[in-house]
Enzyme design. Structure first.
Site, PDB file in Angstrom:
ATOM      1  N   GLN A 205       0.849  -1.200   0.000  1.00 35.50           N
ATOM      2  CA  GLN A 205       0.000   0.000   0.000  1.00 35.50           C
ATOM      3  C   GLN A 205       0.881   1.244   0.000  1.00 35.50           C
ATOM      4  OE1 GLN A 205      -3.535   0.478   0.613  1.00 35.50           O
ATOM      5  NE2 GLN A 205      -3.770  -1.653   0.017  1.00 35.50           N
ATOM      6  N   ARG A 217       1.693   4.440  17.693  1.00 35.13           N
ATOM      7  CA  ARG A 217       1.913   3.057  18.147  1.00 35.13           C
ATOM      8  C   ARG A 217       2.864   3.055  19.346  1.00 35.13           C
ATOM      9  NH1 ARG A 217       1.011   1.250  12.282  1.00 35.13           N
ATOM     10  NH2 ARG A 217       3.067   1.982  11.675  1.00 35.13           N
ATOM     11  N   ALA A 284     -14.053  -5.647   6.337  1.00 30.06           N
ATOM     12  CA  ALA A 284     -14.073  -5.416   7.786  1.00 30.06           C
ATOM     13  C   ALA A 284     -15.501  -5.279   8.323  1.00 30.06           C
ATOM     14  CB  ALA A 284     -13.266  -4.167   8.111  1.00 30.06           C
ATOM     15  N   ASP A 304      -8.256   1.423  11.861  1.00 33.32           N
ATOM     16  CA  ASP A 304      -7.329   2.276  11.098  1.00 33.32           C
ATOM     17  C   ASP A 304      -7.562   2.092   9.603  1.00 33.32           C
ATOM     18  OD1 ASP A 304      -5.262   3.918  10.316  1.00 33.32           O
ATOM     19  OD2 ASP A 304      -3.672   2.502  10.811  1.00 33.32           O
ATOM     20  N   CYS A 344      -7.453   8.975   8.349  1.00 34.10           N
ATOM     21  CA  CYS A 344      -6.437   9.699   7.574  1.00 34.10           C
ATOM     22  C   CYS A 344      -7.098  10.583   6.516  1.00 34.10           C
ATOM     23  CB  CYS A 344      -5.442   8.725   6.950  1.00 34.10           C
ATOM     24  SG  CYS A 344      -6.210   7.524   5.870  1.00 34.10           S
TER      25      CYS A 344
END
Ligand code: SAH
Length: 403
Positions: A205, A217, A284, A304, A344
Site C-alpha cells: 500500500q 503506536r 471489515a 485504522d 487519515c
C-alpha cells in the site's frame, strides 16, 4: 536582480491575492492570477515561474500547472535562488537533519511535500532504499535534478518511483511504478519500536509502510499488554504485530488483502509472536458482523481504515462509514474496553470524527472517555499556514456502560 530580467516567465497575481502566500501557504489557485496580463495557459505544465504581486513585487519561484486548480506551487521565496538542483539538495538536507535528530534508525518519511518546502514530493526511507512519489507535473519536470539531489544527500542503493496515486490524474500525469535508480529487492526490512517488518515496496500500500502512525503506536503499546486485541484494516501488521510483541494476549488481524495478511503472518514469525496472532480475510464491516454474531469480545479494537473521504463529494457517505465502523467496533468491546480509532481523511476534522464516534456510543448506550489524542508523527510535519498538511487523527477512548 528582478525576476523579470531572467528568462523565467513571470505570473502576476490579482489584487489582494498575496495574503495567504505571505502567511506561508505555497499554493496559488488559477483564479488568483491576472491572466489578462500574464496568461497562464501559455505556459507548459511543470514550467518554472516567478510570482509577483499586483504591484510587481517578487513573492517567489514556483512551478506551474495550467491544467490544475492549484495552478502554482512555490518552492523558493528568495529572489537569488530559483528552482535548481542545488535548491533541492538544500531542502533535502534540511529535511534529513530533522529526521536524523528524531530517529535512531533510518526508517521514516524523509520528505513530506509542502511542509518540507518541496511541494508535490513525498519520499519514504527504508534504510538504503528510497520510495518517492512525484505528485505534480512540476515535480515530474524536476525528476532528473531531483534524482541527482537524492543521490547526493541519501546515497541510496535504489530509488523506486511509486507514481501510482490517483492524485497524479488531477495533474494530467500517468500512473506508474518505476525503478529510477539502482536496485530494490523484492522485500525490504524495516524496524519500528523494536519490531522488524518485511514489506514490498513495489506492491505494498502507498510506499509500503505507514510511518505516519509510528509515534501513535509507540505511545499506545503499553495499553495493550495482556489484552485481547482486534486490529481492523491491519495491512501487514503495524499495529497487530507490535501489539503482540508488546504483550497482548491474543491479536486478531482483519484485512481484505490476501497478500497483506500473508506478509503479516510472516512478520509475526519474524518477531516470534505468531502463536498470539491470527488473521481473518474479508471486508471489515462484514467480519465485524460475523464476530458479533458469534459473540466474540475484545478488550481493545483498533480501527485504522483507508481514507473513507478522499474528496469533498464523498463527505456524507464517508462520515457514515466512519460512524458505522466505529459503532460496530464498539459493539465487540468487552466491558470497560478501549477503542483506538484513526482517520487519515484530510476532509474529516478531529472534532467531527469524535462527534461521529460519540453518536455511535450514544446509540449503543455507552459512555466514552477520550484518553489520548494523537496525530501524524513528526516525520510528517504540519505547516501551520497549510492546513492541507494535517490529516491524521488517532483517538483512544475508554468505552463504558452508560452513566
Ligand atoms: N493499519 C495499517 C494501515 C492500514 S491501510 C498500518 O498502520 O500499517 C488500509 C488497509 O485496509 C489496507 O491493507 C487494505 O487492504 C485494507 N482494506 C481496505 N478496505 C478494506 C475493507 N473494506 N475491509 C478490510 N480491509 C480493507
Amino acid at each position: 536582480m528582478s525576476p523579470l530580467e531572467t528568462d523565467i516567465p513571470a505570473l502576476l497575481l490579482k489584487k489582494n491575492q498575496d495574503k495567504r502566500l505571505r502567511s506561508g501557504h505555497c499554493w496559488i489557485f488559477s483564479n488568483e492570477i491576472d491572466s489578462e496580463k500574464t496568461p497562464i495557459k501559455a505556459l507548459q505544465p511543470g514550467e518554472q515561474v516567478a510570482v509577483l504581486d499586483e504591484k510587481e513585487l517578487f513573492i517567489g519561484f514556483g512551478y506551474v500547472n495550467p491544467q490544475s486548480l492549484i495552478a502554482v506551487r512555490l518552492l523558493s521565496r528568495d529572489q537569488s535562488h530559483p528552482i535548481s538542483e542545488s535548491l533541492l539538495v538544500h531542502r533535502l538536507n534540511i529535511a534529513l537533519s530533522l529526521r536524523q535528530r528524531l530517529y535512531a534508525e533510518p526508517y521514516y518519511r524523509a520528505v513530506y511535500g509542502e511542509a518540507d518546502g518541496l511541494p508535490g514530493l513525498v519520499v519514504d526511507r527504508y534504510g538504503d532504499y528510497l520510495v518517492a512519489q512525484l505528485g505534480t507535473a512540476g515535480m515530474e519536470a524536476l525528476r532528473q535534478p531531483l534524482l541527482n539531489a537524492l543521490d547526493k544527500v541519501f546515497k541510496p542503493r535504489g530509488v523506486l518511483l511509486r507514481n501510482d496515486s490517483a492524485a497524479r490524474e488531477l495533474e494530467g500525469l500517468p500512473r506508474q511504478v518505476e525503478l529510477a535508480a539502482g536496485e530494490i529487492p523484492e522485500q525490504v526490512e524495516l524496524s519500528e519500536g523494536g519490531c522488524r517488518f518485511r514489506v514490498s515496496l513495489h506492491e505494498g500500500q502507498k510506499t509500503g509502510w505507514f510511518f505516519d502512525q509510528a509515534a501513535n503506536r509507540d505511545r499506545l503499546m503499553p495499553l495493550l499488554r495482556e489484552r485481547r486485541v482486534l486490529d481492523l484494516f491491519s495491512y501487514v501488521g503495524g499495529w497487530g504485530v507490535r501489539a503482540a510483541q508488546a504483550g497482548a494476549s491474543a491479536v486478531t488481524c482483519v484485512d481484505s488483502s490476501e497478500s497483506a495478511l500473508t506478509q503479516l503472518l510472516e512478520n509475526a514469525q519474524l518477531n516470534g509472536v505468531e502463536q498470539r496472532v491470527d488473521s481473518l480475510r474479508g471486508d471489515a464491516f462484514e467480519i465485524l458482523r460475523q464476530l458479533k454474531e458469534s459473540k466474540q469480545r475484545f478488550d481493545v479494537v483498533l480501527v485504522d481504515p483507508p481514507a473513507f473521504i478522499k474528496r469533498r463529494k464523498d463527505q456524507k457517505q464517508g462520515e457514515l462509514a466512519y460512524r458505522r465502523i466505529n459503532q460496530a467496533a464498539m459493539q465487540l468491546l468487552s466491558r470497560d474496553g478501549l477503542l483506538i480509532s484513526s482517520s487519515c481523511s484530510h476532509h474529516l476534522s478531529g472534532e467531527r470524527l469524535l462527534g461521529l464516534i460519540n453518536q455511535a456510543g450514544r446509540h449503543l448506550d455507552r459512555s466514552l472517555q477520550l484518553l489520548i489524542s494523537g496525530a501524524q508523527g513528526p516525520d510528517h510535519p504540519i505547516h501551520p499556514a497549510i492546513p492541507e498538511t494535517a490529516y491524521l487523527k488517532n483517538f483512544s477512548l475508554r468505552v463504558l456502560p452508560r452513566f
